[in-house]
Write a protein that holds these residues in place. Structure first.
Motif, mmCIF file in Angstrom:
data_model
loop_
_atom_site.group_PDB
_atom_site.id
_atom_site.type_symbol
_atom_site.label_atom_id
_atom_site.label_comp_id
_atom_site.label_asym_id
_atom_site.label_seq_id
_atom_site.Cartn_x
_atom_site.Cartn_y
_atom_site.Cartn_z
ATOM 1 N N PRO A 175 -60.831 0.548 -39.020
ATOM 2 C CA PRO A 175 -59.905 0.223 -39.978
ATOM 3 C C PRO A 175 -58.324 0.377 -39.289
ATOM 4 O O PRO A 175 -57.612 -0.317 -39.692
ATOM 5 N N ARG A 199 -57.407 -2.589 -37.496
ATOM 6 C CA ARG A 199 -57.350 -3.702 -38.090
ATOM 7 C C ARG A 199 -55.842 -3.628 -38.798
ATOM 8 O O ARG A 199 -55.013 -4.714 -38.953
ATOM 9 N N ASP A 226 -60.348 -13.168 -40.506
ATOM 10 C CA ASP A 226 -60.152 -12.687 -41.676
ATOM 11 C C ASP A 226 -58.628 -13.264 -42.016
ATOM 12 O O ASP A 226 -58.004 -12.538 -42.997
ATOM 13 N N VAL A 248 -57.673 -12.145 -45.622
ATOM 14 C CA VAL A 248 -57.081 -10.430 -45.609
ATOM 15 C C VAL A 248 -55.445 -10.697 -45.212
ATOM 16 O O VAL A 248 -54.739 -10.269 -45.706
ATOM 17 N N ARG A 272 -69.260 -5.876 -40.844
ATOM 18 C CA ARG A 272 -68.412 -4.825 -40.966
ATOM 19 C C ARG A 272 -67.577 -4.673 -42.357
ATOM 20 O O ARG A 272 -67.608 -5.669 -42.847
ATOM 21 N N HIS A 277 -64.695 -3.697 -43.056
ATOM 22 C CA HIS A 277 -63.213 -3.965 -43.002
ATOM 23 C C HIS A 277 -62.795 -5.289 -42.617
ATOM 24 O O HIS A 277 -63.338 -5.796 -41.313
ATOM 25 N N GLY A 278 -62.295 -6.267 -43.186
ATOM 26 C CA GLY A 278 -61.814 -7.601 -42.606
ATOM 27 C C GLY A 278 -63.242 -8.401 -42.207
ATOM 28 O O GLY A 278 -62.875 -8.998 -40.978
#
Ligand code: DC
Length: 240
Positions: free
Chosen positions: A116, A119, A141, A145, A197, A199-200
């Motif tokens: 994270p 990212r 993403d 995102v 995953r 996140h993103g």
């Protein structure tokens, strides 16, 4: 080098292109950006640059605090520039555009990009680049995102076999059965890591236009994406 005159319909637009490795995103994004006079932002190259620096510094890629130290290092050293062949990447004064594309970095980048902290750092930077518009962002993403409010969001996909063949040809190797099977394994591993995953993750935005590039030439791919963006922008400008 956005020197071309930007078509009126596209002025100020943010275009995102996401998809798995080998789907043709990078080439399409680069050529589309050149055609429109837009800036091309290769977000994967940024994850690769963090990975290269971390690897050079001997960082434990599983430890978030250690990666945070790498990000601090990145802050003053990371720079990109638009080149003829795409986005060039610099660490300090060194051009690392080729070094970030070795099989070693291919292997390590998914672990680094799952953190994270990494990212958050790169997404912030990518959003700054997108804020002025006239930009094509490409990655995993960017439509979900980085720029959920993007004007036209494209999601490219292609069959596993075709994606593996493209990767092998890019490297100038022959696509005999064994290297092909090996490349398919590598891609599947990376797909799983990128999609799984927390996140993103790699996924389609609800309003993404999905284009399968398995049977398309590069020219056809760029044309299909250009037309899809044109339609989306026409509808949007008409509505607004
Ligand atoms: O597109 P690429 O192969 O250069 O991307 C390298 C890796 O970076 C990819 O395996 C996942 C990661 N990546 C990411 O997590 N998010 C992005 N927006 C772009 C790439």
């Amino acid at each position: 080098m956005p020197s071309r005159r930007i078509p009126d319909l596209f002025r100020g637009a943010v275009i995102t292109i996401d998809g798995p490795a080998g789907s043709g995103k990078s080439t399409t994004a680069r050529l589309l950006a050149a055609r429109l006079g837009f800036e091309y932002v290769d977000t994967g190259a940024m994850y690769r640059a963090v990975t290269l620096l971390a690897d050079r510094l001997g960082t434990d890629l599983d430890r978030e605090p250690d990666l945070e130290a790498v990000l601090k290092e990145m802050e003053g050293r990371f720079r990109t520039a638009q080149g003829d062949g795409g986005m060039r990447v610099y660490l300090g004064g060194e051009d690392v555009t080729d070094q970030i594309r070795t099989p070693r970095i291919d292997r390590l980048v998914s672990a680094v990009s799952a953190h994270p902290a990494v990212r958050a750092f790169l997404v912030k930077w990518q959003r700054q680049r997108a804020a002025a518009g006239n930009v094509v962002l490409e990655g995993r993403d960017t439509g979900t995102v980085v720029c959920p409010g993007g004007d036209a969001k494209i999601y490219l996909e292609a069959s596993l076999g075709e994606r593996a063949r493209r990767r092998i040809r890019e490297r100038g190797e022959s696509d005999d059965a064994r290297p092909l099977a090996q490349e398919e394994d590598n891609l599947q591993r990376r797909d799983r890591a990128d999609s799984g995953r927390a996140h993103g993750p790699l996924r389609q935005a609800a309003d993404a236009i999905v284009i399968d590039t398995s049977t398309l030439s590069i020219e056809e791919q760029v044309e299909a994406v250009f037309r899809a963006c044109e339609n989306r922008l026409r509808a949007k400008r008409g509505d607004g």
